[in-house]
Design a protein around this motif. Sequence first.
Motif, PDB file in Angstrom:
ATOM      1  N   VAL A   1      -2.808 -11.142 -10.167  1.00  0.00           N
ATOM      2  CA  VAL A   1      -2.029  -9.940  -9.859  1.00  0.00           C
ATOM      3  C   VAL A   1      -2.899  -8.732 -10.151  1.00  0.00           C
ATOM      4  CG1 VAL A   1       0.274 -10.892 -10.215  1.00  0.00           C
ATOM      5  CG2 VAL A   1      -0.992 -10.021 -12.178  1.00  0.00           C
ATOM      6  N   PHE A   2      -2.663  -7.664  -9.378  1.00  0.00           N
ATOM      7  CA  PHE A   2      -3.559  -6.502  -9.486  1.00  0.00           C
ATOM      8  C   PHE A   2      -2.870  -5.243  -8.974  1.00  0.00           C
ATOM      9  CE2 PHE A   2      -6.597  -3.844  -7.031  1.00  0.00           C
ATOM     10  CZ  PHE A   2      -7.372  -3.366  -8.078  1.00  0.00           C
ATOM     11  N   ALA A   3      -3.155  -4.136  -9.637  1.00  0.00           N
ATOM     12  CA  ALA A   3      -2.729  -2.813  -9.161  1.00  0.00           C
ATOM     13  C   ALA A   3      -3.918  -1.881  -9.321  1.00  0.00           C
ATOM     14  CB  ALA A   3      -1.545  -2.303  -9.980  1.00  0.00           C
ATOM     15  N   GLY A   4      -4.337  -1.285  -8.226  1.00  0.00           N
ATOM     16  CA  GLY A   4      -5.494  -0.396  -8.261  1.00  0.00           C
ATOM     17  C   GLY A   4      -5.346   0.757  -7.291  1.00  0.00           C
ATOM     18  N   ARG A   5      -6.452   1.423  -7.085  1.00  0.00           N
ATOM     19  CA  ARG A   5      -6.436   2.595  -6.210  1.00  0.00           C
ATOM     20  C   ARG A   5      -7.674   2.545  -5.315  1.00  0.00           C
ATOM     21  NH1 ARG A   5      -3.377   6.927  -7.994  1.00  0.00           N
ATOM     22  NH2 ARG A   5      -3.618   6.069 -10.077  1.00  0.00           N
ATOM     23  N   ALA A   6      -7.462   2.653  -4.028  1.00  0.00           N
ATOM     24  CA  ALA A   6      -8.578   2.591  -3.087  1.00  0.00           C
ATOM     25  C   ALA A   6      -9.511   3.786  -3.284  1.00  0.00           C
ATOM     26  CB  ALA A   6      -8.063   2.572  -1.649  1.00  0.00           C
TER      27      ALA A   6
ATOM     28  N   VAL B   1       0.865  -1.186   0.000  1.00  0.00           N
ATOM     29  CA  VAL B   1       0.000   0.000   0.000  1.00  0.00           C
ATOM     30  C   VAL B   1       0.900   1.234   0.000  1.00  0.00           C
ATOM     31  CG1 VAL B   1      -1.823   1.251   1.222  1.00  0.00           C
ATOM     32  CG2 VAL B   1      -1.774  -1.256   1.282  1.00  0.00           C
ATOM     33  N   LEU B   2       0.676   2.143  -0.961  1.00  0.00           N
ATOM     34  CA  LEU B   2       1.538   3.318  -1.107  1.00  0.00           C
ATOM     35  C   LEU B   2       0.726   4.598  -1.203  1.00  0.00           C
ATOM     36  CD1 LEU B   2       2.548   1.060  -3.646  1.00  0.00           C
ATOM     37  CD2 LEU B   2       4.629   2.190  -2.904  1.00  0.00           C
TER      38      LEU B   2
ATOM     39  N   ILE C   1      -7.475   0.565   4.423  1.00  0.00           N
ATOM     40  CA  ILE C   1      -6.717   1.253   3.378  1.00  0.00           C
ATOM     41  C   ILE C   1      -7.470   2.513   2.964  1.00  0.00           C
ATOM     42  CG2 ILE C   1      -5.762   1.093   1.048  1.00  0.00           C
ATOM     43  CD1 ILE C   1      -5.544  -1.948   1.478  1.00  0.00           C
ATOM     44  N   LYS C   2      -6.807   3.656   3.057  1.00  0.00           N
ATOM     45  CA  LYS C   2      -7.460   4.946   2.826  1.00  0.00           C
ATOM     46  C   LYS C   2      -7.684   5.225   1.342  1.00  0.00           C
ATOM     47  CE  LYS C   2      -5.187   6.827   6.936  1.00  0.00           C
ATOM     48  NZ  LYS C   2      -4.231   7.853   7.447  1.00  0.00           N
ATOM     49  N   PRO C   3      -8.747   5.959   1.019  1.00  0.00           N
ATOM     50  CA  PRO C   3      -9.001   6.340  -0.376  1.00  0.00           C
ATOM     51  C   PRO C   3      -7.821   7.089  -0.978  1.00  0.00           C
ATOM     52  CG  PRO C   3     -10.919   6.810   0.990  1.00  0.00           C
ATOM     53  CD  PRO C   3      -9.810   6.439   1.932  1.00  0.00           C
ATOM     54  N   GLY C   4      -7.538   6.816  -2.230  1.00  0.00           N
ATOM     55  CA  GLY C   4      -6.425   7.461  -2.915  1.00  0.00           C
ATOM     56  C   GLY C   4      -5.134   6.675  -2.851  1.00  0.00           C
ATOM     57  N   MET C   5      -5.068   5.690  -1.936  1.00  0.00           N
ATOM     58  CA  MET C   5      -3.866   4.876  -1.811  1.00  0.00           C
ATOM     59  C   MET C   5      -3.735   3.918  -2.999  1.00  0.00           C
ATOM     60  SD  MET C   5      -2.175   5.629   0.918  1.00  0.00           S
ATOM     61  CE  MET C   5      -2.573   7.071   1.886  1.00  0.00           C
ATOM     62  N   ILE C   6      -2.495   3.721  -3.453  1.00  0.00           N
ATOM     63  CA  ILE C   6      -2.220   2.745  -4.501  1.00  0.00           C
ATOM     64  C   ILE C   6      -2.042   1.384  -3.847  1.00  0.00           C
ATOM     65  CG2 ILE C   6      -0.527   2.009  -6.220  1.00  0.00           C
ATOM     66  CD1 ILE C   6       0.026   4.956  -6.782  1.00  0.00           C
TER      67      ILE C   6
END
Length: 233
Positions: free
Chosen positions: A184-189, A109-110, A140-145
């Motif tokens: 595998v996955f990359a998204g944004r909260a 989480v970034l 996990i906060k909104p906007g986090m990758i």
Amino acid sequence: MRCQAVLRLAVTIVVLITWLIAIKSFDVQEKARHILGFNVIDQITLKSKTATTTPEPKCSLSRVCPPDHFALHISSGAADVVGPKICFDGKIIMSHVLNNVGPGLNIVVLNGENGIIEKCGYLNMKIGNPEDILAYLKAIKPGMIVLVASFDDVATKMTKEMMEVFVGMGSTLIKSVKHRDNWVFAGRAGTENRSLFEKHAVNDEKANIYERWPEMVEVGGCLPRTQSDGHKP
């Protein structure tokens, strides 16, 4: 004797003329150096200082990402032997070599604006507590990758509520992930916009290349930074 004296005189004259030419040449070079303000060494130094370094692709990508994007590459585990790898902005954050991966969901989480790591680790989807796993995901906060790679199995402790959390990050395949599938996955909260970084390999005994596990899957590319208002550009 006279011939030797004449010869010595001739040699002396040649040496004297050569010395005078050398002095004259040095004076000309000195004047030129003072007029131009630099010498040959200065020119080499100047060129080295003004030369620009060409940016190189990060995370094994084939191209350099734009300044307002992050480079990423995610690969799932191979069976239950070789762990997954998650690379972000040129740094390998999780991998089998780093010995910080585990069975289940390996997750990073970034901060979506500056790329700083908020937290990373693995959620054990075989023996973990479903309530703790869900609480972790919901925190996990909104906007986090969010970057995720499967290893071994992710379906044993997976619940509908967990799936919905990933749907809220842009996943469209999580509901199809079954026992020992690779994902595998990359998204944004905080966004339900479909992610462009997601792959799924189905566990099929007839097609598996690792006996009871399917092939490894991977995604990579350039992910836009999160804008200051917390929404995707």
